[in-house]
Design a protein around this motif. Structure first.
Motif, mmCIF file in Angstrom:
data_model
loop_
_atom_site.group_PDB
_atom_site.id
_atom_site.type_symbol
_atom_site.label_atom_id
_atom_site.label_comp_id
_atom_site.label_asym_id
_atom_site.label_seq_id
_atom_site.Cartn_x
_atom_site.Cartn_y
_atom_site.Cartn_z
ATOM 1 N N SER A 43 0.813 -1.483 -0.006
ATOM 2 C CA SER A 43 0.051 0.260 -0.039
ATOM 3 C C SER A 43 0.697 1.541 0.203
ATOM 4 N N LYS A 56 1.189 3.896 -2.970
ATOM 5 C CA LYS A 56 0.583 5.502 -2.715
ATOM 6 C C LYS A 56 1.736 6.286 -2.778
ATOM 7 N N HIS A 116 -4.045 6.838 -2.176
ATOM 8 C CA HIS A 116 -3.672 5.302 -1.000
ATOM 9 C C HIS A 116 -5.272 3.780 -1.431
#
Length: 132
Positions: A54, A58, A64
């Motif tokens: 993640s 991002k 995100h």
């Protein structure tokens, strides 16, 4: 009245003793220990992969990613996660390998990270990784 109280108290103490004996003699089997360790390792790997991938996605797209739309794992060494429609990317794919970190980060047709992972078993030279 007193004799009933004494009988109830003795029965209660007897039940408590039997309960302590049962709990004390019940042991976790080797299979249960292995299953517990497998589940704990798998959960830790999945959480770590979700966190690291993640963060990598991002950083690359500026948005995100939340819940991956696909995931694949052997539950012991690697996790591959795929998100759809994250920021400017229609598809984001990330592979996390235990003790190596993020080894693949692909956004749409661009490959940002592509590390070859050494093979854990079998010996010999690592097999080449082919990207489509």
């Amino acid at each position: 009245m007193e004799s009933q109280f004494v009988k109830v108290a003795i029965a209660f103490v007897g039940i408590m003793i039997v309960g302590f004996v049962i709990v004390g003699t019940t042991r976790e089997t080797q299979q249960e220990k292995v299953q517990g360790a497998f589940l704990q390792t798998s959960s830790m790997l999945s959480n770590l992969a979700l966190s690291k991938c993640s963060d990598a996605v991002k950083e690359a797209v500026g948005a995100h990613p939340y819940n991956p739309s696909e995931s694949n794992s052997d539950h012991m060494t690697y996790v591959t996660l795929v998100w759809t429609n994250v920021g400017s990317a229609k598809r984001a794919e990330c592979r996390y390998v235990m003790d190596q970190g993020v080894t693949l980060l692909r956004l749409d047709d661009r490959t940002l990270i592509a590390k070859e992972a050494p093979q854990v078993s079998g010996g010999g030279a690592p097999k080449p990784v082919h990207h489509q």
